[in-house]
Structures are given as C-alpha cells and as structure tokens.
Design a protein around this motif. Structure first.
Motif, short mmCIF file in Angstrom:
data_model
loop_
_atom_site.label_atom_id
_atom_site.label_comp_id
_atom_site.label_asym_id
_atom_site.label_seq_id
_atom_site.Cartn_x
_atom_site.Cartn_y
_atom_site.Cartn_z
N MET A 4 0.85 -1.35 0.00
CA MET A 4 0.07 -0.06 0.01
C MET A 4 0.66 1.25 0.11
O MET A 4 0.36 2.32 -0.65
CB MET A 4 -0.91 -0.09 1.17
N LEU A 5 1.92 1.16 0.69
CA LEU A 5 3.09 2.49 0.80
C LEU A 5 3.50 2.77 -0.64
O LEU A 5 3.53 3.79 -1.05
CB LEU A 5 4.03 2.26 1.67
N SER A 6 3.85 1.49 -1.35
CA SER A 6 4.58 1.61 -2.70
C SER A 6 3.29 2.02 -3.55
O SER A 6 3.62 2.87 -4.33
CB SER A 6 4.94 0.21 -3.15
N ILE A 7 2.08 1.79 -3.55
CA ILE A 7 1.10 2.08 -4.35
C ILE A 7 0.85 3.85 -4.41
O ILE A 7 0.85 4.36 -5.11
CB ILE A 7 -0.24 1.38 -4.33
N GLY A 8 0.95 3.85 -3.01
CA GLY A 8 0.63 5.52 -2.74
C GLY A 8 1.89 6.37 -3.08
O GLY A 8 1.56 7.47 -3.76
N VAL A 9 3.05 5.94 -2.90
CA VAL A 9 4.18 6.55 -3.29
C VAL A 9 3.99 6.65 -4.96
O VAL A 9 4.39 7.91 -5.40
CB VAL A 9 5.56 5.89 -2.91
N CYS A 10 3.59 5.57 -5.77
CA CYS A 10 3.72 5.85 -7.03
C CYS A 10 2.60 6.62 -7.91
O CYS A 10 2.66 7.19 -8.47
CB CYS A 10 3.50 4.40 -7.64
#
Length: 73
Positions: A4-10
């Motif tokens: 979820m953090l990775s998707i948010g950053v992207c």
C-alpha cells in the motif's frame, strides 16, 4: 502495508509528473505518463519490487513515446 505504501508513493509520483507536463510537447507528455503508469503497474504486479517498478517505468515510457506514431502528416 508495504504494498500500500508503494502504491501510494507511485500515485503521488504520477500526480507530480502530470503537473510538470505543462510545457512539454505531446510525445514528451506521453512518455512521462507512460513511465508513471508503467512504474505503478510494475510495482503492483511484482509486489513492490524495485526492479519491477523500474522495469515497468522503462517499458511504459517506451510505449508512451511510440503511442503517437500514427499521427497525420
């Protein structure tokens, strides 16, 4: 949580890249959008892997830059 953090950053990077496209020509804009979308897709498909994110961005950028090859002359 990491995914979820990775998707948010992207998603944040995608938004930032789209706002910076004001003075780009159409091919540059398509390349940037393709790279951002490809990076998000690569991240999601590989579970947040750095290699998957970068690979997706590269492939998306290439596809985005070639997307307008059928333009009228």
């Amino acid at each position: 949580m990491n995914r979820m953090l990775s998707i948010g950053v992207c998603a944040l990077l995608l938004t930032a890249s789209l706002t910076g496209c004001a003075d780009m020509n159409k091919r540059q804009r398509n390349t940037a959008i393709g790279a951002a979308v490809g990076g998000v897709a690569g991240s999601v498909l590989t579970g947040g892997s750095t290699v998957g994110t970068v690979g997706g961005a590269v492939v998306g950028g290439v596809i985005g830059s070639q997307g307008d090859s059928g333009k009228k002359k």
